[in-house]
Design an enzyme around this catalytic site. Structure first.
Site, mmCIF file in Angstrom:
data_model
loop_
_atom_site.group_PDB
_atom_site.id
_atom_site.type_symbol
_atom_site.label_atom_id
_atom_site.label_comp_id
_atom_site.label_asym_id
_atom_site.label_seq_id
_atom_site.Cartn_x
_atom_site.Cartn_y
_atom_site.Cartn_z
ATOM 1 N N GLU A 77 0.860 -1.343 0.174
ATOM 2 C CA GLU A 77 -0.111 0.092 -0.085
ATOM 3 C C GLU A 77 0.725 1.353 -0.094
ATOM 4 O OE1 GLU A 77 -3.547 2.213 2.337
ATOM 5 O OE2 GLU A 77 -2.989 0.500 3.138
ATOM 6 N N ASP A 152 -2.824 12.313 -3.422
ATOM 7 C CA ASP A 152 -2.848 13.875 -3.879
ATOM 8 C C ASP A 152 -3.431 14.057 -5.264
ATOM 9 O OD1 ASP A 152 -2.415 16.555 -4.076
ATOM 10 O OD2 ASP A 152 -1.190 16.413 -2.539
ATOM 11 N N PHE A 227 -14.708 10.809 5.409
ATOM 12 C CA PHE A 227 -14.903 11.804 4.627
ATOM 13 C C PHE A 227 -15.623 11.505 3.321
ATOM 14 C CE2 PHE A 227 -13.006 14.149 0.947
ATOM 15 C CZ PHE A 227 -13.042 15.284 1.498
#
Length: 246
Positions: A77, A152, A227
């Site tokens: 990961e 990101d 989220f």
């Protein structure tokens, strides 16, 4: 991190940030975020780090030494953020071994704390630039799976070149998968999902095994973060992608 507004519980920073730590000498896949360790995170690093936090050696990883065996599926990961997702996946897939990379120290401490609280024996961490780890410590055709969740998005167009998922990185990472191994990605930025699809569809070592417009249904093992749930309630999309090594 990967989101419109970064969420500390989602995987994110190992793939993007600025080096302020002496032993991180070459920065290619991340940008360090500032952040202070909580008392619990610091204690977890001190007490659990020696067993679960692996050093960067620049040599092929000794999986037997790290996990005590080599006969189980090996999953990498990249960018686990505060580690909630990583811990949950490791807990529901005890038959697999996970090596999770992250450069954000509070995130490392948080995941070590979760390892202790949940008594997870199949998860090891490394705090180092993912690209250097992959180049120097992961042999070719070694991994059974790769997870990259919410990297990101570098949402400004002029910053798209900083995104993790680019053709050279895709080729490098695909070379580390065994034949038949899988690569699972997720993002909540549609234009990044499109870029991922374009880049990975062009990588000759990989086959897209998605079901809808090239995208995949979210597998049961990937938990939905707070989220992500908030974004879904507001009508925001999340795109999963799944590839298999040919």
């Amino acid at each position: 991190m990967p989101m419109s507004s970064p969420d500390p519980s989602t995987p994110t920073s190992a793939a993007n940030e600025v080096n302020t730590t002496p032993y991180l000498r070459r920065i290619k896949s991340f940008v360090l975020r500032a952040g202070r360790l909580t008392e619990g995170q610091a204690k977890a690093i001190e007490t659990l780090g020696p067993k679960y936090l692996l050093p960067f050696t620049g040599k092929a990883i000794d999986w037997q030494l790290a996990f005590g065996h080599t006969d189980r599926p090996k999953i990498l990961e990249i960018g686990f953020g505060m580690g909630e997702t990583s811990a949950k996946i490791a807990s529901i897939r005890p038959q697999d071994d996970f090596l999770a990379l992250e450069v954000h120290e509070p995130g490392v401490g948080a995941l070590l704390k979760l390892i202790g609280e949940n008594q997870l024996s199949n998860l090891r961490l490394m705090r180092h630039d993912a690209v250097e780890v992959i180049e120097q410590m992961i042999p070719d055709q070694f991994l059974d799976g790769i997870h990259i969740y919410f990297p990101d998005p570098w949402h400004k167009k002029r910053h798209h070149k900083r995104r993790l998922i680019q053709a050279p990185f895709a080729k490098l990472l695909a070379s580390k998968l065994k034949r038949g191994g899988y690569w699972h990605l997720a993002t909540d930025w549609e234009d990044y999902a499109i870029q991922m699809l374009e880049v990975l569809n062009q990588e000759s070592q990989l086959q897209n095994i998605g079901t809808e417009n090239g995208y995949a249904l979210k597998p049961d093992y990937r938990p939905t973060t707070k989220f992500e749930n908030r974004g879904l309630r507001l009508g925001h999309g999340v795109w999963d992608l799944m590839y298999q090594k040919l």
